[in-house]
Design an enzyme around this catalytic site. Sequence first.
Site, short mmCIF file in Angstrom:
data_model
loop_
_atom_site.label_atom_id
_atom_site.label_comp_id
_atom_site.label_asym_id
_atom_site.label_seq_id
_atom_site.Cartn_x
_atom_site.Cartn_y
_atom_site.Cartn_z
CD GLU A 39 -2.52 1.25 2.73
OE1 GLU A 39 -3.01 0.17 3.12
OE2 GLU A 39 -2.63 2.33 3.36
CD GLU A 82 -2.56 7.43 5.98
OE1 GLU A 82 -3.55 6.79 6.37
OE2 GLU A 82 -1.39 7.11 6.26
#
Length: 247
Positions: A131, A136
Site C-alpha cells: 500500500e 494522510e
Amino acid sequence: MNKLIWQQDFANGKTDLSAWNIRLGNDLLDSNGNVVCPGWGNGEQQFYTGNSNNLYIDEYGLNLCARRETTEADGRSFAYTSARLDTRNHLSFCYGKIIIRAKLPVGQGLWPAIWLLPQQEVYGPWPASGEIDIMEAKGRLPKQVSGTLHYGKDWDHKVTDEFSYKLKNSTINDFHDYSLEWDAKSIRWLVDGHCYAERRQQPDIMPFDESFYLVLNLAVGGWYDNVAVDEAALPGVMTVSGIWLYQ
C-alpha cells in the site's frame, strides 16, 4: 515522467465520476466482495454513501463531505456518513508521477487520505502486495501531513515506513499539491513540489513493481489518530480540484 497520461479536472466541470467506483458501507471487503472486517480494517466510524450531500462536484472540485448523520445498516448504527471512491479496474499504473491538488478538513477525528492499492494482489493479500499512502492527515494537526508505505509477507511481519512533513505558512485547509514520484529505484513524496521524503526500493523485499489504483476517502475516527471525534468540526469537506498522472 513528463507525458501526461491521465487527468481529472474537477474544478472546471469537465470531469465526471465515470472513472471511479463509489464505495459504500463500513466493511472492508476482499476482492470477491466478502466482508473481511468492519470499520474498513481501521476502526473507522463512518458509513460511506454515494449521496449528494456526501459526494458532489462544484466550482471548487470534487468534494467528499463527512457529516453527523445516523445510518442504520445490517443491524448496526453509524453516527457519521462520508465518501470513498477509487479507480480500481478503471485506472491503475506502475511508476510515474501523480499530483493531486486538494484542500483538507481540520477537526479532531477527521482522517482524509489519498493513497494507492494494488490492482492485482500478485504477492498475496494485504500487506504482502503493498500500500502506498501519498497523503494522510490528522484533522487535529492542521499543519502536518504524512506519506507511508505498508508491506511485508503477512500481518506478523508488517512493515510501516512513515514520513511526516510540516507545512510552513499554511494549513491542510488550503489547497496544496500532494505528489508521488515512483520508479524502479525509489519512491518520493512531495508537497507543493518540495520533496520531503524518499525511500529506496528493495526489490526482493518490497512489492512496489506492480500496478496500483488510486483511492480517495475521508474517514471519521479510526486508529490512525485514536481520539474522540470533534462533532463541532462537522460537516468537514475534503476537496480535490484536480489530478495529473505523468509517465
